[in-house]
Design a protein around this motif. Sequence first.
Motif, mmCIF file in Angstrom:
data_model
loop_
_atom_site.group_PDB
_atom_site.id
_atom_site.type_symbol
_atom_site.label_atom_id
_atom_site.label_comp_id
_atom_site.label_asym_id
_atom_site.label_seq_id
_atom_site.Cartn_x
_atom_site.Cartn_y
_atom_site.Cartn_z
ATOM 1 N N ARG A 1 -33.835 -9.273 2.067
ATOM 2 C CA ARG A 1 -35.016 -8.796 1.324
ATOM 3 C C ARG A 1 -35.135 -7.288 1.523
ATOM 4 N N ARG A 2 -35.134 -6.575 0.406
ATOM 5 C CA ARG A 2 -35.237 -5.124 0.449
ATOM 6 C C ARG A 2 -36.622 -4.709 0.950
ATOM 7 N N SER A 3 -36.658 -3.686 1.753
ATOM 8 C CA SER A 3 -37.906 -3.180 2.318
ATOM 9 C C SER A 3 -38.853 -2.717 1.215
ATOM 10 N N SER A 4 -40.143 -2.837 1.476
ATOM 11 C CA SER A 4 -41.153 -2.394 0.499
ATOM 12 C C SER A 4 -41.147 -0.882 0.320
ATOM 13 N N THR A 5 -40.479 -0.167 1.220
ATOM 14 C CA THR A 5 -40.413 1.290 1.108
ATOM 15 C C THR A 5 -39.220 1.766 0.289
ATOM 16 N N ARG A 6 -38.375 0.848 -0.165
ATOM 17 C CA ARG A 6 -37.202 1.243 -0.951
ATOM 18 C C ARG A 6 -37.632 1.786 -2.312
ATOM 19 N N ARG A 7 -36.929 2.811 -2.765
ATOM 20 C CA ARG A 7 -37.252 3.465 -4.040
ATOM 21 C C ARG A 7 -36.996 2.536 -5.214
ATOM 22 N N THR A 8 -35.904 1.779 -5.162
ATOM 23 C CA THR A 8 -35.583 0.844 -6.245
ATOM 24 C C THR A 8 -35.642 -0.586 -5.725
ATOM 25 N N TRP B 1 -34.875 -9.725 -3.286
ATOM 26 C CA TRP B 1 -33.706 -10.198 -2.550
ATOM 27 C C TRP B 1 -32.443 -9.620 -3.164
ATOM 28 N N SER B 2 -31.509 -9.266 -2.325
ATOM 29 C CA SER B 2 -30.244 -8.703 -2.787
ATOM 30 C C SER B 2 -29.169 -9.020 -1.763
ATOM 31 N N LEU B 3 -27.957 -8.660 -2.085
ATOM 32 C CA LEU B 3 -26.858 -8.766 -1.127
ATOM 33 C C LEU B 3 -26.845 -7.507 -0.271
ATOM 34 N N PRO B 4 -26.459 -7.622 0.989
ATOM 35 C CA PRO B 4 -26.283 -6.415 1.785
ATOM 36 C C PRO B 4 -25.196 -5.542 1.162
ATOM 37 N N GLY B 5 -25.374 -4.254 1.237
ATOM 38 C CA GLY B 5 -24.384 -3.337 0.690
ATOM 39 C C GLY B 5 -25.016 -1.997 0.389
ATOM 40 N N GLY B 6 -24.231 -1.139 -0.232
ATOM 41 C CA GLY B 6 -24.759 0.179 -0.531
ATOM 42 C C GLY B 6 -23.792 1.015 -1.335
ATOM 43 N N HIS B 7 -24.119 2.273 -1.436
ATOM 44 C CA HIS B 7 -23.373 3.207 -2.278
ATOM 45 C C HIS B 7 -21.951 3.437 -1.774
ATOM 46 N N GLN C 1 -15.319 -15.183 6.032
ATOM 47 C CA GLN C 1 -14.996 -15.076 7.455
ATOM 48 C C GLN C 1 -15.371 -13.677 7.930
ATOM 49 N N TRP C 2 -16.082 -13.623 9.064
ATOM 50 C CA TRP C 2 -16.542 -12.340 9.593
ATOM 51 C C TRP C 2 -16.735 -12.453 11.098
ATOM 52 N N HIS C 3 -16.781 -11.290 11.762
ATOM 53 C CA HIS C 3 -17.090 -11.210 13.186
ATOM 54 C C HIS C 3 -18.521 -10.717 13.323
ATOM 55 N N GLY C 4 -19.223 -11.260 14.297
ATOM 56 C CA GLY C 4 -20.603 -10.864 14.535
ATOM 57 C C GLY C 4 -21.561 -11.863 13.931
ATOM 58 N N TYR C 5 -22.818 -11.739 14.328
ATOM 59 C CA TYR C 5 -23.868 -12.608 13.812
ATOM 60 C C TYR C 5 -24.791 -11.768 12.928
ATOM 61 N N PRO C 6 -24.999 -12.164 11.662
ATOM 62 C CA PRO C 6 -25.848 -11.363 10.776
ATOM 63 C C PRO C 6 -27.245 -11.172 11.350
ATOM 64 N N THR D 1 -36.067 -6.272 5.355
ATOM 65 C CA THR D 1 -37.072 -6.825 6.258
ATOM 66 C C THR D 1 -36.786 -8.260 6.671
ATOM 67 N N GLU D 2 -35.830 -8.910 6.002
ATOM 68 C CA GLU D 2 -35.547 -10.311 6.292
ATOM 69 C C GLU D 2 -34.157 -10.670 5.793
ATOM 70 N N LEU D 3 -33.486 -11.566 6.516
ATOM 71 C CA LEU D 3 -32.235 -12.167 6.076
ATOM 72 C C LEU D 3 -32.473 -13.667 5.944
ATOM 73 N N ARG D 4 -31.903 -14.272 4.903
ATOM 74 C CA ARG D 4 -32.073 -15.712 4.716
ATOM 75 C C ARG D 4 -30.862 -16.287 3.978
#
Length: 138
Positions: A19-26, A31-37, A88-93, A101-104
């Motif tokens: 869940r994208r933070s309420s302070t995000r410009r867009t 809800w979105s996928l993690p990622g970025g520019h 498949q990934w290493h680490g715990y999200p 603000t949230e992962l689900r």
Amino acid sequence: MPEIAMGALSQNGTVLLARRSSTRRTHPDLWSLPGGHVEDGEDAETAMRRELMEEIGVTPQRWQFAGKVVLEGPLEASVTFHVYRIDQWHGYPRLVDDEHTELRWFSLDAIEGKAELAPPQLGEMLANLVSRETGKPA
């Protein structure tokens, strides 16, 4: 045209959304996928791996390109989203920074019925990813 690289972590017929933070410009609070520019000199795959480590603390180990979504608008507003399915990934999200603000974990039904997605065009792609994994039609 800006390019965004996103990772769709999938397991047991679900996909991880942030869940994208309420302070995000867009798209605040959606809800979105993690990622970025994608940064200068970087390809989308490299950006996806970097962004997942920065945002949710995981290192992708096995992935495949799932497709892209192009949002057309005025030239400066057009954006391309590159989506990778990661099984498949290493680490715990976990939340690492303040961009979310949230992962689900979302099932196919939740994606189709409840998730307010950013961008909304991700819905069909995510439903197809989950349905391929579960064998349940999207």
